[in-house]
Design an enzyme around this catalytic site. Sequence first.
Site, PDB file in Angstrom:
ATOM      1  N   ASN A  58     -20.066 -36.709 -18.995  1.00  0.00           N
ATOM      2  CA  ASN A  58     -20.436 -36.375 -20.375  1.00  0.00           C
ATOM      3  C   ASN A  58     -19.268 -35.584 -20.974  1.00  0.00           C
ATOM      4  OD1 ASN A  58     -21.517 -35.483 -22.756  1.00  0.00           O
ATOM      5  ND2 ASN A  58     -23.125 -34.212 -21.821  1.00  0.00           N
ATOM      6  N   LYS A  76     -18.839 -34.727 -23.940  1.00  0.00           N
ATOM      7  CA  LYS A  76     -19.280 -33.892 -25.071  1.00  0.00           C
ATOM      8  C   LYS A  76     -18.326 -34.112 -26.266  1.00  0.00           C
ATOM      9  CE  LYS A  76     -21.615 -30.897 -21.818  1.00  0.00           C
ATOM     10  NZ  LYS A  76     -22.074 -29.584 -21.416  1.00  0.00           N
ATOM     11  N   HIS A  89     -30.417 -33.568 -24.236  1.00  0.00           N
ATOM     12  CA  HIS A  89     -29.550 -32.570 -23.603  1.00  0.00           C
ATOM     13  C   HIS A  89     -29.854 -31.196 -24.207  1.00  0.00           C
ATOM     14  CE1 HIS A  89     -26.001 -30.350 -22.388  1.00  0.00           C
ATOM     15  NE2 HIS A  89     -25.818 -31.279 -21.453  1.00  0.00           N
ATOM     16  N   GLU A 128     -31.443 -29.946 -15.774  1.00  0.00           N
ATOM     17  CA  GLU A 128     -30.286 -29.282 -16.375  1.00  0.00           C
ATOM     18  C   GLU A 128     -30.620 -27.822 -16.671  1.00  0.00           C
ATOM     19  OE1 GLU A 128     -27.180 -32.009 -16.947  1.00  0.00           O
ATOM     20  OE2 GLU A 128     -27.466 -30.787 -18.729  1.00  0.00           O
ATOM     21  N   SER A 166     -22.565 -27.428 -13.871  1.00  0.00           N
ATOM     22  CA  SER A 166     -21.407 -26.957 -13.109  1.00  0.00           C
ATOM     23  C   SER A 166     -21.194 -27.712 -11.801  1.00  0.00           C
ATOM     24  CB  SER A 166     -21.523 -25.451 -12.840  1.00  0.00           C
ATOM     25  OG  SER A 166     -21.509 -24.739 -14.059  1.00  0.00           O
ATOM     26  N   GLY A 196     -20.248 -32.365 -16.870  1.00  0.00           N
ATOM     27  CA  GLY A 196     -19.573 -32.030 -18.117  1.00  0.00           C
ATOM     28  C   GLY A 196     -18.133 -31.630 -17.857  1.00  0.00           C
TER      29      GLY A 196
HETATM   30  P1  PGA Z   1     -21.127 -28.705 -17.010  1.00  0.00           P
HETATM   31  O1  PGA Z   1     -22.081 -29.466 -18.043  1.00  0.00           O
HETATM   32  O2  PGA Z   1     -20.796 -29.687 -15.924  1.00  0.00           O
HETATM   33  O3  PGA Z   1     -19.941 -28.312 -17.837  1.00  0.00           O
HETATM   34  O4  PGA Z   1     -21.899 -27.550 -16.494  1.00  0.00           O
HETATM   35  C1  PGA Z   1     -23.170 -30.162 -17.520  1.00  0.00           C
HETATM   36  C2  PGA Z   1     -24.023 -30.686 -18.610  1.00  0.00           C
HETATM   37  O5  PGA Z   1     -24.041 -30.141 -19.723  1.00  0.00           O
HETATM   38  O6  PGA Z   1     -24.714 -31.676 -18.367  1.00  0.00           O
END
Ligand code: PGA
Length: 230
Positions: free
Chosen positions: A7, A9, A98, A155, A192, A213
């Site tokens: 993702n 973003k 999300h 999440e 993360s 992410g």
């Molecule tokens: P992150 O995001 O890997 O940066 O923690 C995960 C997400 O928002 O699905």
Amino acid sequence: MKLVIANFKSNKNREDYENWISTFEKESSSLPATLNVVLAPSTVDLMLFSNHLLDHKLYPQTNLGVQDISPFPAGAYTGAVGSVNLVGFNVTHAIVGHSERRHYFHETYQDVANKVRECVAAKITPIVCVRKDDIVPQVAALEPSLLAQVVVAFEPVDHIGTGAADTLEDIIATKQLVQASFGKVPYIYGGSVDPHTDPNILHSPEIDGFLVGTASLDPQTFLSLLKLTA
Ligand code: PGA
């Protein structure tokens, strides 16, 4: 086969994506065939990814996802990108609900349920993102016949973008809560996940995949994660 979704973003422009794809293309052929990789770029750059996927130079099990989808069918909904607009791009998955959409865009449980309906009608697999508190109200809003069609991503907001993933114990405990309400749907984790994530999480047979992410933004980091996950 583990589902791993990148993702991106709102982080990248066209040139960034071209560079990302060219690095990924060079190395992805060495990945083991045990992954279903979904790349979810910004909607405006779907064409770029779609063309590369058609070239078959990417890892063979690479699919295309969207980060969001309109809750409405085709019609007068200015600015919305719905399933009808995605026809021809070979989009297989859509992230819906999300926590950033629920928080910054004030999406309701009913909005998310409508997005799931639009996805299923278009044969796009909805990845429904939930925190623990969302599980029961989200299921209540969904049409019961659609529950079996979704993938659920746990999440926990405290672990998104923090560099510290949740514990395996909590991820597995939440799976019981998810499957008690949704039924035996595929269950993935996001928050993360990166190459330093506990290998017991990356390899757990209880977890069907990951929503990634930050660690997807650099192609080398994402490739390392994929190799560790396979
Ligand atoms: P992150 O995001 O890997 O940066 O923690 C995960 C997400 O928002 O699905």
